[in-house]
Scaffold this active site. Structure first.
Site, short mmCIF file in Angstrom:
data_model
loop_
_atom_site.label_atom_id
_atom_site.label_comp_id
_atom_site.label_asym_id
_atom_site.label_seq_id
_atom_site.Cartn_x
_atom_site.Cartn_y
_atom_site.Cartn_z
N THR A 174 -5.60 -5.19 -3.81
CA THR A 174 -6.37 -5.51 -2.60
C THR A 174 -6.26 -4.31 -1.68
O THR A 174 -5.22 -3.66 -1.64
CB THR A 174 -5.74 -6.75 -1.92
N GLY A 204 -8.80 -16.52 -0.69
CA GLY A 204 -7.47 -16.12 -0.24
C GLY A 204 -7.44 -15.80 1.25
O GLY A 204 -8.30 -16.24 2.02
N THR A 225 -1.57 -7.87 2.38
CA THR A 225 -1.80 -8.00 0.93
C THR A 225 -0.66 -8.79 0.32
O THR A 225 0.49 -8.65 0.75
CB THR A 225 -1.95 -6.64 0.25
#
Ligand code: ASP
Length: 307
Positions: A174, A204, A225
């Protein structure tokens, strides 16, 4: 923490490319080198925007677009697939000056989700638009659209091991960027393919303002992240900002406390954050996190494993 000279704030920037175990990198110096080079390029792209008087938002968008195009990272082109082998991408961006924010979630046809997130912020009264609704708007706005097959990787070269052979299945990566511009404004952005083999439709923390992304000139800009469910439940990005605002903590201490809270709840990951003096933190509780930053006095730092 990288300290800055408080009397001469110019510009500063931090980038992450995901957090995880990354033990495979220790055995593959060539791949490690590729990551370090990509982080270096991303840092260069962002600091050039800021040096030339660009805004923090411009720097964040440009850096994240570069990382979305780099297949080393789990965002944009390099996104991992969900349990059905499909690609559902998430991204968000926030302006610390106005507290405006934009995000897209579960999109499969937008090449640069971060630019769609920015367009949601700038062109609509909304914050988060998901799926086909976001894609229809992106198309209408003239953003680059792709066939979902675009995200299915490149054809491996017969002569050299393909990138896919080198990358682990549970790929980390990410991406995120936070920046302070010459006008004293902060911005943050995050983009991801989400967790590998995620349930179709799972969203998410990355497109959730306050969970994976937050920016407020009164406190800091942050991009997270890790396993998104923890970041959502603990509202980590806003938690960091709130610790600075309500407890009057400096960034470094607020970041330590926010990471401790994440760890106390068994959450795994990390974040990057910056304040209006150009102080930068990059804490994580995983064995490694791809990260790079440049301080207001021009010092650059690029790392993967703990220092
Ligand atoms: N936070 C992302 C998500 O849960 C994944 C990551 O950061 O690696 O979707």
């Amino acid at each position: 923490m990288a300290q800055s000279d408080k009397t001469t704030p110019k510009y500063a920037i931090a980038i992450h490319g995901g957090a995880g175990a990354m033990s495979r990198l220790k055995k593959n110096p060539h791949l490690k080198e590729q990551y370090l080079r990509a982080l270096d390029t991303a840092l260069h792209i962002g600091s050039e925007v800021l040096k030339d008087g660009g805004t923090a938002l411009d720097a964040v968008e440009k850096v994240v677009r570069y990382l979305e195009d780099n297949r080393l990272f789990n965002a944009g082109k390099g996104s991992v697939a969900n349990a059905l082998g499909e690609y559902e991408l998430d991204a968000s961006i926030m302006d610390g000056k106005t507290l405006l924010a934009g995000a897209v979630a579960g999109v499969s046809r937008i090449r640069h989700p971060i630019s769609a997130a920015r367009a949601v912020m700038e062109k609509t009264p909304h914050v988060l638009i998901a799926g086909t609704g976001a894609e229809a708007l992106a198309e209408k706005w003239g953003l680059e659209m792709v066939d979902p097959a675009f995200f299915h990787g490149n054809v491996p070269s017969p002569s050299s091991p393909s990138l896919d052979d080198q990358l682990p299945l549970d790929k980390w990566g990410t991406v995120g960027c936070v920046a302070l511009d010459q006008y004293g404004n902060l911005a943050a952005g995050t983009s991801t393919g989400g967790l590998s083999k995620k349930h179709p439709g799972r969203i998410g923390d990355s497109p959730i303002i306050g969970a994976g992304t937050y920016a407020d000139n009164a406190t800091c800009a942050v991009s997270c992240t890790g396993v998104g469910e923890y970041f959502i439940r603990l509202a980590i990005a806003h938690d960091l900002s709130a610790r600075m605002k309500y407890k009057n903590l400096p960034l470094s201490q607020a970041a330590t406390e926010a990471l401790q809270r994440l760890s106390a709840h068994q959450g795994k990951g990390g974040f990057i954050a910056i304040d209006t003096s150009g102080n930068i933190v990059t804490p994580f509780n995983t064995p490694a996190m791809f990260r790079a930053y440049q301080t207001p006095d021009g010092q650059r730092h690029i790392a993967i494993f703990p220092d």
